[in-house]
Design an enzyme around this catalytic site. Structure first.
Site, PDB file in Angstrom:
ATOM      1  N   ASP A  82       0.822  -1.208   0.000  1.00  0.00           N
ATOM      2  CA  ASP A  82       0.000   0.000   0.000  1.00  0.00           C
ATOM      3  C   ASP A  82       0.856   1.258   0.000  1.00  0.00           C
ATOM      4  O   ASP A  82       2.022   1.244   0.428  1.00  0.00           O
ATOM      5  CB  ASP A  82      -0.901   0.023   1.242  1.00  0.00           C
ATOM      6  CG  ASP A  82      -2.106  -0.889   1.094  1.00  0.00           C
ATOM      7  OD1 ASP A  82      -2.108  -1.724   0.166  1.00  0.00           O
ATOM      8  OD2 ASP A  82      -3.032  -0.787   1.920  1.00  0.00           O
ATOM      9  N   ASP A  83       0.228   2.355  -0.438  1.00  0.00           N
ATOM     10  CA  ASP A  83       0.704   3.732  -0.259  1.00  0.00           C
ATOM     11  C   ASP A  83       1.774   4.176  -1.243  1.00  0.00           C
ATOM     12  O   ASP A  83       2.175   5.336  -1.226  1.00  0.00           O
ATOM     13  CB  ASP A  83       1.223   3.984   1.165  1.00  0.00           C
ATOM     14  CG  ASP A  83       0.161   3.782   2.221  1.00  0.00           C
ATOM     15  OD1 ASP A  83      -1.028   3.780   1.858  1.00  0.00           O
ATOM     16  OD2 ASP A  83       0.516   3.605   3.406  1.00  0.00           O
ATOM     17  N   HIS A 133      -5.615   2.806  -4.418  1.00  0.00           N
ATOM     18  CA  HIS A 133      -5.692   3.096  -2.985  1.00  0.00           C
ATOM     19  C   HIS A 133      -6.277   4.489  -2.764  1.00  0.00           C
ATOM     20  O   HIS A 133      -6.148   5.069  -1.688  1.00  0.00           O
ATOM     21  CB  HIS A 133      -4.298   3.003  -2.379  1.00  0.00           C
ATOM     22  CG  HIS A 133      -4.287   2.808  -0.885  1.00  0.00           C
ATOM     23  ND1 HIS A 133      -5.179   2.004  -0.214  1.00  0.00           N
ATOM     24  CD2 HIS A 133      -3.462   3.326   0.074  1.00  0.00           C
ATOM     25  CE1 HIS A 133      -4.917   2.024   1.073  1.00  0.00           C
ATOM     26  NE2 HIS A 133      -3.888   2.826   1.291  1.00  0.00           N
ATOM     27  N   HIS A 137      -5.172   9.458   0.112  1.00  0.00           N
ATOM     28  CA  HIS A 137      -5.030   8.694   1.349  1.00  0.00           C
ATOM     29  C   HIS A 137      -5.891   9.265   2.472  1.00  0.00           C
ATOM     30  O   HIS A 137      -5.664   9.007   3.655  1.00  0.00           O
ATOM     31  CB  HIS A 137      -3.572   8.615   1.808  1.00  0.00           C
ATOM     32  CG  HIS A 137      -3.292   7.422   2.695  1.00  0.00           C
ATOM     33  ND1 HIS A 137      -3.213   7.504   4.065  1.00  0.00           N
ATOM     34  CD2 HIS A 137      -3.109   6.124   2.401  1.00  0.00           C
ATOM     35  CE1 HIS A 137      -2.960   6.313   4.579  1.00  0.00           C
ATOM     36  NE2 HIS A 137      -2.905   5.448   3.582  1.00  0.00           N
ATOM     37  N   HIS A 227       3.728  -2.302   3.167  1.00  0.00           N
ATOM     38  CA  HIS A 227       3.740  -0.915   2.691  1.00  0.00           C
ATOM     39  C   HIS A 227       5.075  -0.607   2.020  1.00  0.00           C
ATOM     40  O   HIS A 227       6.139  -0.961   2.558  1.00  0.00           O
ATOM     41  CB  HIS A 227       3.507   0.054   3.848  1.00  0.00           C
ATOM     42  CG  HIS A 227       2.157  -0.095   4.500  1.00  0.00           C
ATOM     43  ND1 HIS A 227       1.886  -1.099   5.403  1.00  0.00           N
ATOM     44  CD2 HIS A 227       1.007   0.622   4.364  1.00  0.00           C
ATOM     45  CE1 HIS A 227       0.621  -0.989   5.803  1.00  0.00           C
ATOM     46  NE2 HIS A 227       0.073   0.038   5.190  1.00  0.00           N
TER      47      HIS A 227
END
Length: 652
Positions: A82-83, A133, A137, A227
């Site tokens: 993620d991210d 995603h 965020h 991540h």
């Protein structure tokens, strides 16, 4: 909106909803519709639990189904990141995946992809699955459909320009959702993805810890959350890249095959609503209710139901707030002890309160007072992340001092209560107070003796040890190890030398106990038990004594029996009403401790398993510290060799 803002906002909304429910409750009771007020209370609590579960559990199906890997029997796992992308970590992760011939799923942030489009293009070239995603965020707990559409569509357009053919998977930031997220995503052609194993690599626990956590989570159908960037800042994620080669090795050693999320989902069974299972559950519940109703005394059951129907929700809310005030002053006592640790550091309530509530959480679900050890671990971990090292025995010493000052203030409260309250308080309360005073005096003597011993041994440490025999050297080495522990604990007990903070600790302890008694009094009033401070004092003493000797997690059952018996014997309160009150009182206390404990556990990036493993590691460290010392090498001590082997020579 950040994670912290979403959680704080949700708690504020829950409190506001509880206040509104309390006002409606008062109006209904005034109109004589107590049964409707009771139904409203049940509906509110049930709705709060369901909505909380749906919003904050990443795989909860309350607001729509998500891909979670449940039911997959094929030996496949999905590694997800993620991210990202990030220029420092993502290339290293891609290098490892290419070298190991592994395909993964990257849930990229739109704004990060815009800054580093070449990394997204590389993901596509090397056969990885690129998913969304969102763009910013931002947490979607309070987002409406329009905001969700903006996050998805803007990211999708960018990814399609970068060569991603089909973006059909979406993972909400932090897994937080609301009733609109899944529905809106599905309308745009997305499937929402959760995860089965979060290894909390964002807390930067070390590459070896990340690997160990991932190994424990590996099973068919596992979706591992990792991540490759920081969604809210520039926090370092290099530990994840360092751990990835060992993670891939662990997957293969477990005879599992790494695949993308879409591939894994192909092996997931179709999960339709099982009406047969629901019918069986409903039938079983009906049988149990019928059996219990036939076996129990119906008058007692009706009395208990009447007690709950007439429950005053405003007083319950007031009792909950009183308990929160009580915990705050307990934290003040511990903070005062922490502030006296040599080094001049001043601790913040933002450091003390999370550790304290996590300790309450552990004491509620585990036994043996493990919560005290748990909060020491949590505080040490927080301090270590900030670059401050404080030994476990030193923090343990502050916990001992907190307990000592709380005990002294508790004794003052009990003595004042015994003198001023004359409302049928039984004689055993006075005897219990004397026993408690004796135990507290013994603890105080032990603490003072420990401090004196630490000072004396520190003065003698400079004494020369030349010419000591082997036995003397071994004994002194062992004693030095013990002294190290004693001195470390003594460092946490410096509050005894600070009259100002010691006095404040007594005052804060008194305020904490008074707030707790007020909370008990309001809870008694809410349940229709109007025996004044006498009953509150008895319940307070019983609950305190029961808390000292946990038998089962949270002392569930034991607490209710003890409180109900005490009220029935001392004040002729019916067993049904006393039991209903005990259930309500424990719910108020546990709801506060467990609810905020879970919240702080999440904010600290911890899980139950991680806290327990940290406690175990601390135990191992303590065992090593107090281990029996090794005798110095004999070859370095010729005189001691002769003493040990005796006189004489050996010739060759």
């Amino acid at each position: 909106m950040t994670k912290r803002q979403a959680l704080v906002g949700y708690v504020a909304c829950a409190v506001a909803a509880a206040g509104l429910t309390a006002l409606i409750d008062l109006a209904l009771i005034a109109l004589g519709a107590g049964w409707l007020a009771w139904a409203l209370n049940i509906a509110f609590l049930t709705g709060l639990v369901v909505v909380t579960w749906g919003c904050f559990m990443p795989n909860a199906g309350v607001f729509g189904r998500v891909i979670d890997g449940v039911g997959v029997t094929e030996r496949v796992v999905a590694l997800t990141f993620d991210d990202g992308p990030s220029p420092d970590v993502t290339p290293r992760i891609l290098d490892v995946l290419r070298r190991e011939h592994v395909r993964a799923t990257f849930f990229v942030l739109g704004r990060h992809a815009e800054r580093h489009p070449e990394l997204v293009e590389r993901m596509v070239r090397e056969g990885h699955e690129v998913a969304s995603h969102g763009w910013s965020h931002g947490v979607l707990t309070f987002a409406g459909p329009r905001r969700i559409v903006w996050e998805l569509v803007r990211t999708q357009r960018l990814l399609e320009r970068l060569g991603v053919r089909r973006v059909r998977l979406f993972r909400a930031p932090h897994g937080f959702r609301n009733p609109f997220v899944v529905r809106t995503a599905q309308r745009l052609g997305y499937r929402v993805v959760g995860w089965s194993a979060g290894v909390f690599d964002t807390a930067r626990p070390g590459a070896d810890v990340i690997v160990a956590r991932t190994k424990r989570a590996l099973e068919p159908g596992a979706i591992v959350l990792l991540h490759d960037a920081d969604g809210n800042g520039t926090d370092d994620r290099t530990q994840t890249a360092e751990a990835l080669p060992a993670i891939v090795d662990a997957v293969r050693h477990a005879s599992l095959r790494p695949v993308t999320v879409s591939e894994l989902h192909r092996y997931a069974p179709v999960r339709a609503v099982s009406w047969r299972r629901l019918a069986l559950v409903a039938t079983g519940a009906a049988v149990l209710v019928t059996f219990g109703y036939e076996r129990l005394d119906r008058d007692e059951v009706l009395d208990s139901l009447a007690t709950f129907r007439g429950l005053s929700l405003p007083l319950v809310v007031a009792a909950l707030l009183a308990n929160l005030v009580s915990v705050f002053f307990k934290a003040s006592v511990w903070k005062a002890a922490l502030d006296t640790i040599p080094g001049g550091r001043r601790f913040r309530y933002g450091e003390v309160m999370p550790a304290l509530f996590i300790g309450f959480l552990l004491n509620s679900v585990l036994i043996a007072r493990i919560g005290e050890v748990g909060r020491i671990y949590v505080l040490r971990r927080r301090l270590a992340k900030e670059g401050t090292q404080v030994s476990t025995p030193t923090i343990a010493g502050t916990v001992v001092m907190e307990q000592l000052f709380l005990g002294l203030s508790l004794l003052l409260v009990l003595l004042v209560g015994a003198v001023t309250i004359d409302n049928g308080v039984p004689e055993w309360v006075g005897r219990s107070t004397l026993v408690f005073a004796a135990v507290l005096l013994a603890l105080l003597v032990g603490v003072v003796a420990l401090d004196v011993f630490s000072r004396v041994r520190r003065r003698r440490r400079a004494r020369a040890e030349d010419g000591a025999s082997l036995a003397e050297g071994w004994w002194r080495s062992l004693l030095r190890n013990a002294e190290g522990i004693v001195h470390a604990v003594s460092r946490g007990q410096r509050i005894l030398r600070d009259p100002g903070r010691a006095a404040w600790s007594i005052v804060a302890g008194l305020l904490s106990w008074v707030a707790q008694i007020v909370g008990i009094l309001w809870t008694l009033e809410a349940f229709g038990i109007r025996n004044g401070l006498g009953a509150a004092g008895v319940v307070f003493l019983v609950s305190t004594l029961i808390g000292l000797f946990p038998v089962v997690p949270g002392n569930i059952g034991v607490f209710q029996i003890a409180v109900a018996l005490s009220l029935s014997q001392a004040f002729d309160v019916s067993t049904a009403r006393g039991t209903a009150f005990a259930i309500g009182l424990q719910f108020i206390e546990v709801a506060l401790g467990v609810g905020l404990g879970l919240l702080f556990l999440s904010l600290e990036g911890l899980s139950f398993g991680e806290v327990r493993r940290g406690i175990h590691a601390a135990d191992v460290e303590a065992a090593r510290t107090t281990a029996v010392p090794v005798v110095p090498a004999l070859a370095d001590e010729p005189d001691q060799v002769r003493q040990a082997l005796g006189a004489g020579s050996v010739s060759t």
